[in-house]
Design a protein around this motif. Structure first.
Motif, mmCIF file in Angstrom:
data_model
loop_
_atom_site.group_PDB
_atom_site.id
_atom_site.type_symbol
_atom_site.label_atom_id
_atom_site.label_comp_id
_atom_site.label_asym_id
_atom_site.label_seq_id
_atom_site.Cartn_x
_atom_site.Cartn_y
_atom_site.Cartn_z
ATOM 1 N N SER A 93 39.290 10.705 26.744
ATOM 2 C CA SER A 93 39.133 11.238 25.388
ATOM 3 C C SER A 93 38.473 10.212 24.473
ATOM 4 O O SER A 93 37.614 10.551 23.641
ATOM 5 N N GLU A 94 38.859 8.940 24.608
ATOM 6 C CA GLU A 94 38.247 7.885 23.799
ATOM 7 C C GLU A 94 36.767 7.733 24.114
ATOM 8 O O GLU A 94 35.941 7.570 23.214
ATOM 9 N N VAL A 95 36.406 7.793 25.380
ATOM 10 C CA VAL A 95 35.000 7.666 25.771
ATOM 11 C C VAL A 95 34.183 8.819 25.205
ATOM 12 O O VAL A 95 33.066 8.629 24.698
ATOM 13 N N LEU A 96 34.720 10.030 25.262
ATOM 14 C CA LEU A 96 33.990 11.220 24.829
ATOM 15 C C LEU A 96 34.102 11.483 23.336
ATOM 16 O O LEU A 96 33.347 12.305 22.792
ATOM 17 N N GLY A 97 35.051 10.827 22.677
ATOM 18 C CA GLY A 97 35.215 11.024 21.240
ATOM 19 C C GLY A 97 35.799 12.362 20.861
ATOM 20 O O GLY A 97 35.549 12.882 19.772
ATOM 21 N N ARG A 98 36.607 12.925 21.755
ATOM 22 C CA ARG A 98 37.260 14.205 21.483
ATOM 23 C C ARG A 98 38.488 14.300 22.386
ATOM 24 O O ARG A 98 38.511 13.718 23.478
ATOM 25 N N PRO A 99 39.516 15.042 21.964
ATOM 26 C CA PRO A 99 40.698 15.182 22.818
ATOM 27 C C PRO A 99 40.418 16.102 23.994
ATOM 28 O O PRO A 99 40.021 17.259 23.814
ATOM 29 N N VAL A 100 40.593 15.576 25.204
ATOM 30 C CA VAL A 100 40.366 16.354 26.410
ATOM 31 C C VAL A 100 41.458 16.044 27.428
ATOM 32 O O VAL A 100 42.181 15.052 27.313
ATOM 33 N N THR A 101 41.554 16.919 28.411
ATOM 34 C CA THR A 101 42.388 16.673 29.579
ATOM 35 C C THR A 101 41.530 16.936 30.816
ATOM 36 O O THR A 101 40.449 17.526 30.726
ATOM 37 N N LEU A 102 42.005 16.501 31.964
ATOM 38 C CA LEU A 102 41.348 16.826 33.228
ATOM 39 C C LEU A 102 42.191 17.874 33.929
ATOM 40 O O LEU A 102 43.413 17.729 34.036
ATOM 41 N N VAL A 103 41.540 18.944 34.379
ATOM 42 C CA VAL A 103 42.263 20.065 34.959
ATOM 43 C C VAL A 103 41.691 20.419 36.320
ATOM 44 O O VAL A 103 40.490 20.290 36.571
ATOM 45 N N ALA A 104 42.573 20.863 37.197
ATOM 46 C CA ALA A 104 42.152 21.329 38.513
ATOM 47 C C ALA A 104 41.730 22.790 38.432
ATOM 48 O O ALA A 104 42.212 23.546 37.580
ATOM 49 N N GLU A 105 40.828 23.187 39.321
ATOM 50 C CA GLU A 105 40.387 24.575 39.385
ATOM 51 C C GLU A 105 41.552 25.494 39.728
ATOM 52 O O GLU A 105 42.417 25.144 40.535
ATOM 53 N N THR A 106 41.559 26.668 39.095
ATOM 54 C CA THR A 106 42.584 27.667 39.414
ATOM 55 C C THR A 106 41.893 28.892 40.005
ATOM 56 O O THR A 106 41.373 28.830 41.113
ATOM 57 N N THR A 107 41.866 29.977 39.278
ATOM 58 C CA THR A 107 41.288 31.207 39.836
ATOM 59 C C THR A 107 39.782 31.321 39.609
ATOM 60 O O THR A 107 39.102 32.052 40.329
ATOM 61 N N ILE A 108 39.254 30.620 38.589
ATOM 62 C CA ILE A 108 37.826 30.717 38.274
ATOM 63 C C ILE A 108 37.136 29.447 38.743
ATOM 64 O O ILE A 108 37.504 28.351 38.326
ATOM 65 N N PRO A 109 36.138 29.549 39.617
ATOM 66 C CA PRO A 109 35.458 28.350 40.127
ATOM 67 C C PRO A 109 34.801 27.547 39.010
ATOM 68 O O PRO A 109 34.338 28.102 38.009
ATOM 69 N N HIS A 110 34.745 26.249 39.202
ATOM 70 C CA HIS A 110 34.084 25.364 38.253
ATOM 71 C C HIS A 110 32.574 25.307 38.440
ATOM 72 O O HIS A 110 31.872 24.764 37.591
ATOM 73 N N HIS A 111 32.056 25.839 39.548
ATOM 74 C CA HIS A 111 30.613 25.786 39.774
ATOM 75 C C HIS A 111 29.870 26.555 38.682
ATOM 76 O O HIS A 111 30.338 27.591 38.202
ATOM 77 N N ASP A 112 28.691 26.039 38.323
ATOM 78 C CA ASP A 112 27.874 26.755 37.347
ATOM 79 C C ASP A 112 27.414 28.103 37.882
ATOM 80 O O ASP A 112 27.502 29.122 37.203
ATOM 81 N N GLU A 113 26.868 28.105 39.105
ATOM 82 C CA GLU A 113 26.282 29.334 39.628
ATOM 83 C C GLU A 113 26.743 29.697 41.027
ATOM 84 O O GLU A 113 26.842 30.881 41.343
ATOM 85 N N GLY A 114 27.000 28.744 41.888
ATOM 86 C CA GLY A 114 27.392 29.085 43.238
ATOM 87 C C GLY A 114 27.986 27.910 43.978
ATOM 88 O O GLY A 114 27.967 26.773 43.502
ATOM 89 N N PRO A 115 28.510 28.152 45.171
ATOM 90 C CA PRO A 115 29.279 27.141 45.900
ATOM 91 C C PRO A 115 28.505 25.914 46.360
ATOM 92 O O PRO A 115 29.017 24.806 46.314
ATOM 93 N N VAL A 116 27.270 26.104 46.845
ATOM 94 C CA VAL A 116 26.512 24.996 47.432
ATOM 95 C C VAL A 116 25.116 24.984 46.819
ATOM 96 O O VAL A 116 24.453 26.016 46.749
ATOM 97 N N SER A 117 24.658 23.810 46.384
ATOM 98 C CA SER A 117 23.329 23.682 45.796
ATOM 99 C C SER A 117 22.432 22.839 46.694
ATOM 100 O O SER A 117 22.881 21.875 47.320
#
Length: 235
Positions: A93-117
């Protein structure tokens, strides 16, 4: 064709690592983009603003390494934290200058468009011809595109344009189905060590390639992929 590089990014939009090999399941490379930086309103850190993502300058100052049971995040000063460690959340959060957390993927994939690029060396040479190579010499750095696989393809051009809908066998076991081109954002011009910042790549792709470079694929058959694995069409 052969696999020239394998890259995995344990935390979405942070720097990752080139690895000698990786296991691929139906989600993609095991451990790839499984975690993400999450803003206070639930949007995930990215290089662009969308319904799901929020652009967060500074993410490329952070590097994520594979770890068990969670990734390890390395800060610019060299400190390292487990992705689920509260002190690490505060430090990020200090590096980015905003309050954030790190979260693991749940039901919605984190990929922008697809599994393998995937991107090809031929396309990198073509883009270098359009825009010039890196300031220190050589073709445009493949790192800029954060692809899982760099495929060594002879010549110069955009061979991926002919891959849509086709099946690629990678190594002995893995079979991918190429879906469509990947739409790019401003991240490809950002500095990410060792590549320095520039301002011409996205503009060139917007003018000549509808902002696309490389492709994404789904996984039809899982297995292991290594640098040097052969790549061939199955249809």
């Amino acid at each position: 064709m052969q696999i020239a590089e394998v890259r995995r990014f344990p935390v979405k939009s942070m720097l990752g690592d080139a690895v000698p090999d990786a296991w691929v399941d139906h989600r993609g490379l095991v451990g790839d983009r499984l975690w993400a930086v999450c803003d206070a309103d639930g949007k995930l850190g990215s290089g662009k603003n969308t319904r799901r993502f929020r652009r967060m300058p500074g993410l490329f100052r952070l590097r994520a390494h594979a770890g068990e049971p969670v990734p390890i995040v390395e800060l610019p000063d060299g400190r390292c934290f487990a992705a689920d460690e509260s002190a690490g959340h505060r430090a990020v959060s200090e590096v980015l200058g905003r309050p954030v957390t790190l979260v693991a993927e749940t039901t919605i994939p984190h990929h922008d468009e697809g599994p393998v690029s995937l991107i090809s060396t031929a396309a990198l040479r073509a883009l270098t011809g359009m825009c010039g190579g890196e300031p220190g010499g050589g073709d445009v750095d493949p790192l800029r595109f954060r692809a899982n696989f760099l495929v060594d393809v002879p010549g110069s051009g955009f061979p991926e344009d002919d891959w849509f809908g086709r099946r690629l066998r990678v190594g002995r076991d893995v079979v991918l189905r190429v879906v469509r081109p990947l739409t790019r954002c401003v991240m490809i011009d950002m500095a990410q060590a060792p590549a320095v910042g520039r301002n011409d790549l996205l503009k060139a792709l917007a003018e000549r390639r509808e902002m696309t470079f490389g492709v994404f694929a789904t996984v039809e058959r899982p297995g292991r992929v290594a640098v040097g694995s052969d790549v061939a069409f199955e249809d």
